[in-house]
Motif scaffolding. Structure first.
Motif, PDB file in Angstrom:
ATOM      1  N   LEU A 170       6.826   0.963   6.267  1.00  0.00           N
ATOM      2  CA  LEU A 170       5.768   0.788   7.265  1.00  0.00           C
ATOM      3  C   LEU A 170       4.690   1.859   7.101  1.00  0.00           C
ATOM      4  CD1 LEU A 170       7.790  -0.027  10.516  1.00  0.00           C
ATOM      5  CD2 LEU A 170       6.544  -1.608   9.029  1.00  0.00           C
ATOM      6  N   ILE A 171       5.126   3.086   6.852  1.00  0.00           N
ATOM      7  CA  ILE A 171       4.158   4.186   6.714  1.00  0.00           C
ATOM      8  C   ILE A 171       3.291   3.964   5.472  1.00  0.00           C
ATOM      9  CG2 ILE A 171       3.862   6.663   6.422  1.00  0.00           C
ATOM     10  CD1 ILE A 171       6.542   7.006   7.910  1.00  0.00           C
ATOM     11  N   TYR A 172       3.950   3.567   4.359  1.00  0.00           N
ATOM     12  CA  TYR A 172       3.156   3.291   3.156  1.00  0.00           C
ATOM     13  C   TYR A 172       2.234   2.104   3.365  1.00  0.00           C
ATOM     14  CZ  TYR A 172       4.723   6.876  -0.001  1.00  0.00           C
ATOM     15  OH  TYR A 172       4.913   8.083  -0.597  1.00  0.00           O
ATOM     16  N   ALA A 173       2.686   1.154   4.196  1.00  0.00           N
ATOM     17  CA  ALA A 173       1.823   0.017   4.511  1.00  0.00           C
ATOM     18  C   ALA A 173       0.550   0.509   5.200  1.00  0.00           C
ATOM     19  CB  ALA A 173       2.561  -0.973   5.394  1.00  0.00           C
ATOM     20  N   LEU A 174       0.701   1.485   6.093  1.00  0.00           N
ATOM     21  CA  LEU A 174      -0.463   2.066   6.775  1.00  0.00           C
ATOM     22  C   LEU A 174      -1.397   2.735   5.750  1.00  0.00           C
ATOM     23  CD1 LEU A 174      -1.991   3.148   9.324  1.00  0.00           C
ATOM     24  CD2 LEU A 174      -0.465   5.119   9.236  1.00  0.00           C
ATOM     25  N   ILE A 175      -0.794   3.532   4.857  1.00  0.00           N
ATOM     26  CA  ILE A 175      -1.600   4.265   3.885  1.00  0.00           C
ATOM     27  C   ILE A 175      -2.325   3.300   2.935  1.00  0.00           C
ATOM     28  CG2 ILE A 175      -1.520   5.938   2.003  1.00  0.00           C
ATOM     29  CD1 ILE A 175       0.994   7.117   3.420  1.00  0.00           C
ATOM     30  N   ALA A 176      -1.575   2.314   2.436  1.00  0.00           N
ATOM     31  CA  ALA A 176      -2.185   1.352   1.513  1.00  0.00           C
ATOM     32  C   ALA A 176      -3.262   0.533   2.214  1.00  0.00           C
ATOM     33  CB  ALA A 176      -1.112   0.440   0.925  1.00  0.00           C
ATOM     34  N   THR A 177      -3.055   0.237   3.491  1.00  0.00           N
ATOM     35  CA  THR A 177      -4.072  -0.489   4.245  1.00  0.00           C
ATOM     36  C   THR A 177      -5.366   0.317   4.313  1.00  0.00           C
ATOM     37  OG1 THR A 177      -2.411  -1.632   5.565  1.00  0.00           O
ATOM     38  CG2 THR A 177      -4.622  -1.492   6.486  1.00  0.00           C
ATOM     39  N   SER A 178      -5.217   1.625   4.512  1.00  0.00           N
ATOM     40  CA  SER A 178      -6.424   2.458   4.585  1.00  0.00           C
ATOM     41  C   SER A 178      -7.153   2.474   3.243  1.00  0.00           C
ATOM     42  CB  SER A 178      -6.068   3.884   5.027  1.00  0.00           C
ATOM     43  OG  SER A 178      -5.417   4.594   3.996  1.00  0.00           O
ATOM     44  N   LEU A 179      -6.383   2.447   2.139  1.00  0.00           N
ATOM     45  CA  LEU A 179      -7.026   2.417   0.819  1.00  0.00           C
ATOM     46  C   LEU A 179      -7.672   1.058   0.574  1.00  0.00           C
ATOM     47  CD1 LEU A 179      -7.617   3.902  -1.815  1.00  0.00           C
ATOM     48  CD2 LEU A 179      -5.442   3.070  -2.702  1.00  0.00           C
ATOM     49  N   ARG A 212      -8.146  -8.253   1.492  1.00  0.00           N
ATOM     50  CA  ARG A 212      -7.478  -9.120   2.470  1.00  0.00           C
ATOM     51  C   ARG A 212      -6.871  -8.197   3.508  1.00  0.00           C
ATOM     52  NH1 ARG A 212      -8.997 -13.454   0.767  1.00  0.00           N
ATOM     53  NH2 ARG A 212      -8.593 -14.238  -1.315  1.00  0.00           N
ATOM     54  N   LEU A 213      -6.957  -8.598   4.775  1.00  0.00           N
ATOM     55  CA  LEU A 213      -6.541  -7.698   5.849  1.00  0.00           C
ATOM     56  C   LEU A 213      -5.130  -7.163   5.624  1.00  0.00           C
ATOM     57  CD1 LEU A 213      -7.339  -6.475   8.595  1.00  0.00           C
ATOM     58  CD2 LEU A 213      -6.169  -8.398   9.665  1.00  0.00           C
ATOM     59  N   LEU A 214      -4.217  -8.040   5.212  1.00  0.00           N
ATOM     60  CA  LEU A 214      -2.828  -7.615   5.062  1.00  0.00           C
ATOM     61  C   LEU A 214      -2.494  -7.198   3.630  1.00  0.00           C
ATOM     62  CD1 LEU A 214      -1.104 -10.300   7.290  1.00  0.00           C
ATOM     63  CD2 LEU A 214      -1.710  -7.953   7.875  1.00  0.00           C
ATOM     64  N   GLY A 215      -3.508  -7.140   2.762  1.00  0.00           N
ATOM     65  CA  GLY A 215      -3.260  -6.844   1.348  1.00  0.00           C
ATOM     66  C   GLY A 215      -2.496  -5.549   1.132  1.00  0.00           C
ATOM     67  N   GLY A 216      -2.965  -4.486   1.754  1.00  0.00           N
ATOM     68  CA  GLY A 216      -2.319  -3.193   1.569  1.00  0.00           C
ATOM     69  C   GLY A 216      -0.879  -3.208   2.049  1.00  0.00           C
ATOM     70  N   ALA A 217      -0.665  -3.796   3.235  1.00  0.00           N
ATOM     71  CA  ALA A 217       0.681  -3.818   3.808  1.00  0.00           C
ATOM     72  C   ALA A 217       1.629  -4.636   2.939  1.00  0.00           C
ATOM     73  CB  ALA A 217       0.619  -4.385   5.221  1.00  0.00           C
ATOM     74  N   LEU A 218       1.163  -5.813   2.530  1.00  0.00           N
ATOM     75  CA  LEU A 218       2.002  -6.662   1.676  1.00  0.00           C
ATOM     76  C   LEU A 218       2.357  -5.948   0.382  1.00  0.00           C
ATOM     77  CD1 LEU A 218       0.435 -10.229   1.865  1.00  0.00           C
ATOM     78  CD2 LEU A 218       2.775  -9.560   2.437  1.00  0.00           C
ATOM     79  N   GLY A 219       1.357  -5.294  -0.216  1.00  0.00           N
ATOM     80  CA  GLY A 219       1.580  -4.605  -1.483  1.00  0.00           C
ATOM     81  C   GLY A 219       2.603  -3.483  -1.333  1.00  0.00           C
ATOM     82  N   ALA A 220       2.499  -2.737  -0.230  1.00  0.00           N
ATOM     83  CA  ALA A 220       3.454  -1.652  -0.005  1.00  0.00           C
ATOM     84  C   ALA A 220       4.871  -2.202   0.110  1.00  0.00           C
ATOM     85  CB  ALA A 220       3.076  -0.874   1.255  1.00  0.00           C
ATOM     86  N   VAL A 221       5.017  -3.286   0.880  1.00  0.00           N
ATOM     87  CA  VAL A 221       6.341  -3.896   1.037  1.00  0.00           C
ATOM     88  C   VAL A 221       6.864  -4.342  -0.319  1.00  0.00           C
ATOM     89  CG1 VAL A 221       7.593  -5.851   2.027  1.00  0.00           C
ATOM     90  CG2 VAL A 221       5.869  -4.651   3.398  1.00  0.00           C
ATOM     91  N   LEU A 222       6.022  -5.058  -1.043  1.00  0.00           N
ATOM     92  CA  LEU A 222       6.437  -5.611  -2.331  1.00  0.00           C
ATOM     93  C   LEU A 222       6.864  -4.507  -3.287  1.00  0.00           C
ATOM     94  CD1 LEU A 222       6.525  -8.362  -3.783  1.00  0.00           C
ATOM     95  CD2 LEU A 222       4.337  -7.776  -4.799  1.00  0.00           C
ATOM     96  N   LEU A 223       5.984  -3.515  -3.466  1.00  0.00           N
ATOM     97  CA  LEU A 223       6.273  -2.473  -4.461  1.00  0.00           C
ATOM     98  C   LEU A 223       7.527  -1.683  -4.093  1.00  0.00           C
ATOM     99  CD1 LEU A 223       4.988  -1.204  -7.068  1.00  0.00           C
ATOM    100  CD2 LEU A 223       4.291   0.650  -5.590  1.00  0.00           C
TER     101      LEU A 223
END
Lengths: 314, 237, 305
Positions: free
Chosen positions: A44-53, A262-273
């Protein structure tokens, strides 16, 4: 009237995902795998960080190669303040946010004068400066980094319980995503995407592009700083590796995997990776090889990322 | 009332003087054409006036205010906007959203009603909800012009608005500019001499970055140096 | 501070600068001509070092090791260009960064599979392992050879780019790709050739530095960042800029590490000096780069307008 940039809120899928995330600690407990709660919190935390990027890369066209530095600023702010007697998360997390924002202001003010590949390189240079600074300063623990004996306190809520921390992180991530949606649907968001597509023309119709970009750069830095503060609060330790340039690279990978812009792009990517990494790392020490191959395949064959693929099928 | 006064404007690239000591004055409501052969410095002049390039020397006074050192977006907010010779619109959003962006850029507000008015002014009302990238060349040129108009600028710098157009489309632009005349002050760079002589109140001829003549269309048409350097047999009699 | 120490540090700086140039040359040409960011350049350097280490260990000949490194890495470079880079030339810089970042991850793991995770300590040729006297200064002979080879390669490369027909294409391609195509240059083959040369130069640096630094997985990454600093300062695409910036970065970095702590001890209380000296020294070149870009947003010698 057609509105191409508007990001709609789809209430039912949103509610479904939020409900599933809210039930996850319960599921982990039922399965007898409480470890997964801490792992999920990290995701979840990485999802936040990736979302900001993603806000920078996907919506602002600012390919920052130094985002890990802002994460580090927030993490070290918390790690410095806690031993000094600050225990409340109500103070520590805003401090992390401010540290990220402040550092992003300095870096952005200089870097945003450049464009294209020079921007990529100068953000990298600033991140390297920060990396070597923490690596060589003994007050920051040099190589070893800093460790915390306790998690911050959040009033009546006990963050030392993993489940509580999970819900705190989830609340912050959801708030950040909601805030980002509001920002992108506002005139500022349209202006940002206009700058991404054609900065010169935006200036020619009256936009103060430098100032707008700096504002968004600082917002993204703030969110990344908060993410760093959360990470160190969760793990109880922080080292210079958090600021390494490969970390910035991994954050970029998350954004691309999930879908830049995409709004959820960062979050999805963090989860996936992170999930893939966790799953493969159990089986082979050569897991970066798999990540590399997947990344290569995504860049070559699915440049829109995961959300692009899902959209195409929908 | 003087809308724009330019004095001693100069710009060089390396050793080449692209704009050499140019003086220019536009009265409010005037349509002033700048003509000259390719490479005469017309586009560089627009870059300098709009703020895309910084002048090496000289002053630019807009409506009594020195704007020589102001950034491009600040000049737009003071009422000076430009169009581009090579169409530069936002292809991934709709035509109406393009214009709304220009309205927002100059005024700070996302005002769709005003954008719709500007849309009608450039004759693209029927294409409001189409993506700008899907427009035909002539329509894209009109949208390009519309972006400058939608900023609400009192002074427009138009860089070859008819570039690459067939006679029918070019005629539409001439009509459009005639309708704008008197309502806005316009500096028009254009190669279509028919259009220039039909529209312009005054004409300035630029050769090698220097003003060789400036005056009413009739004077320019007869000016020997202009005929020799540029108009040749093209000049409409 | 004794003059011999200063002279020694200057030579060290020169050596670092020349090695950086070998890396930066390939990087800046690939960027200048193909408009492509290649993060995997550091991996070619690493592969060069590993091939050299293996061949030297097997054959006992240092020269054979270097030759094998050059040939092997150039081949890897050609394969990489034909299989991957070619698909990236017209893509965004972001795609290039990510794809070549993926290559780093893959290359590191492949090297780890072949050679293991332990660093390999490469011995320098016995004949060169001692110091030599140079104008009253004792300096390691091997480092002197590294400087010599670096200088020779730099001159060779300069002549190649400035004086030969292939070099003319390269320069034409760097300043205006379409013009080069109009001139009838087979850009496809030119790109592969340039990439191979870049890979070979990286291998030379990797092989030469093997005995001075440990040969290990990930060795390419830090040096890659330095090379990027160099080409950014120099102006991306410019060989001349890369050469000057290499020497500048090499000297500034070496001098900073050697003299700054000393300087700080003169200026500040010991506690602060001990902390700040090394910290500032290790950040110095990044400060330099940020400063250069602040005043000249496209580097010192921009190759394109």
């Amino acid at each position: 009237m057609r509105d191409t940039l508007y990001i709609p809120l789809r209430p039912w899928p949103t509610l479904g995902v939020v409900a599933a995330l809210a039930l996850l600690p319960l599921a982990a407990a039922t399965l007898g795998q409480p470890f997964y709660v801490v792992f999920a919190t990290r995701v979840l935390i990485y999802a936040l960080i990736a979302t900001s990027l993603n806000l920078l890369i996907g919506y602002g066209g600012m390919v920052s190669f130094g985002h890990a530095a802002f994460v580090g600023a927030g993490a070290y702010a918390v790690a410095m303040l806690m031993p000094a007697g600050v225990a409340s998360a109500w103070l520590l997390w805003p401090a992390a946010l401010l540290a990220g924002a402040g550092f992003a202001f300095l870096v952005g003010a200089v870097s945003l004068r450049t464009r294209g590949v020079y921007f990529i390189m100068i953000t990298l240079a600033f991140a390297q400066m920060a990396y070597y600074l923490v690596l060589s300063l003994r007050v920051l623990g040099s190589d070893d980094g800093l460790t915390l004996s306790n998690r911050p306190s959040l009033g009546l809520v006990d963050l030392n319980r993993d489940t509580t921390f999970y819900y705190a992180a989830l609340a912050i991530l959801l708030a950040a995503l909601a805030g980002m949606r509001v920002l992108l649907n506002a005139p500022l968001g349209r202006a940002l995407q206009g700058i991404r597509d054609n900065e010169t023309r935006m200036e020619a119709i009256g936009f103060a592009t430098y100032r707008l970009k700096l504002l968004v750069f600082v917002i993204a830095g703030a969110a990344a700083g908060l993410g760093g503060g959360l990470l160190v609060s969760l793990n109880g330790l922080v080292g210079p590796n958090l600021l390494n340039w490969t970390q910035s690279g991994l954050l970029m990978i998350m954004v691309i995997l999930g879908g830049a812009g995409r709004l959820l792009g960062g979050a999805l990517g963090a989860v996936l990776l992170l999930v893939v990494e966790e799953a493969i790392a159990e089986h082979t020490i050569h897991w970066p090889l798999v990540i590399g191959v997947v990344l290569l395949a995504v860049v070559l064959f699915a440049p829109q990322g995961l959300s692009g693929l899902m959209r195409r099928r929908a | 009332m003087t809308m724009l006064r330019v004095g001693g404007l100069q710009k060089h690239f390396g050793g080449v003087l692209a704009v050499d000591d140019v003086d220019l004055e536009l009265a409010e409501g005037e349509l002033h054409a700048v003509i000259g052969p390719n490479g005469a410095g017309k586009t560089t002049l627009i870059h300098l006036l709009s703020g895309a390039l910084k002048a090496d020397a000289g002053v630019i006074v807009l409506d009594g205010r020195d704007v020589t050192r102001l950034a491009m977006h600040r000049r737009v907010r003071l009422g000076l906007a430009r169009s581009y010779q090579i169409t530069s619109v936002f292809p991934n959003i709709t035509v109406l959203e393009n214009l709304a962006l220009a309205v927002q850029g100059a005024s700070g507000r996302d005002d769709r009603d005003r954008a719709r008015t500007e849309l009608g002014a450039v004759g693209l009302g029927a294409r409001a909800d189409d993506l700008a990238g899907a427009l035909a060349h002539g329509e894209r040129r009109r949208l390009e012009l519309g972006l400058a108009l939608a900023t609400g600028a009192r002074l427009l710098l138009l860089d070859e608005p008819m570039a690459g157009m067939g006679p029918e489309e070019a005629a539409r632009i001439v009509d459009l500019l005639s309708a704008l005349k008197r309502k806005r002050t316009i500096l028009l760079v254009e190669h279509d001499m028919d259009a220039v002589f039909r529209l312009a109140d005054r004409i300035t001829t630029l050769v090698d970055g220097r003003v060789i003549a400036s005056g009413a269309p009739e004077e320019i048409r007869r000016h020997p140096e202009v005929r020799r350097a540029y108009l040749g047999e093209e000049a409409p009699q | 501070m004794p003059p011999s120490l200063i002279a020694e540090q200057l030579l060290n700086g020169l050596q670092l600068g020349l090695m950086l140039f070998l890396l930066a040359a390939g990087l800046t040409l690939v960027f200048g001509i193909m408009d492509t960011i290649n993060l995997a350049h550091g991996s070619l350097y690493m592969i060069g070092a590993y091939i050299a280490a293996s061949v030297i260990e097997a054959s006992g000949s240092f020269l054979l090791g270097i030759a094998a490194a050059i040939a092997g890495t150039a081949l890897v470079g050609v394969a990489l260009e034909m299989a991957l880079l070619r698909r990236l030339y017209r893509r965004s810089h972001l795609s290039q960064v990510l794809a070549t970042f993926a290559v780093i991850l893959i290359a590191n793991e492949i090297v780890r599979m072949i050679w293991g995770s332990q660093p390999i300590l490469l011995n320098m040729p016995p004949a060169l392992s001692g110091p030599v006297e140079l104008l009253g200064l004792r300096y390691p002979a091997y480092r002197l050879v590294v400087i010599g080879v670096g200088l020779a390669t730099a001159v060779l490369l300069y002549l190649l780019v400035a004086r030969t027909r292939a070099g003319m294409w390269v320069r034409a391609g760097a300043s205006d790709r379409e013009m080069a195509e109009v001139m009838g240059v087979d850009t496809r083959r030119l790109f592969t050739l340039v990439f191979a040369i870049g890979a070979a130069l990286a291998a030379v640096a990797g092989a030469l530095l093997g005995p001075l630094l440990a040969v290990q997985v990930g060795m390419g990454e830090n040096v890659l960042i330095l090379a990027f600093v160099v080409i950014t300062i120099g102006g991306i695409g410019s060989i001349r800029g890369a050469l000057l910036a290499s020497l500048l970065v090499g000297l500034v970095d070496t001098a900073g590490r050697a003299f700054l702590p000393y300087l700080f001890r003169q200026m500040f209380p010991a506690v602060i000096a001990a902390e700040a000296g090394p910290a500032v020294a290790s950040m110095l070149i990044y400060v330099l780069m940020a400063a250069v870009l602040y005043f000249r947003p496209t580097g010192l010698f921009p190759a394109r307008g």
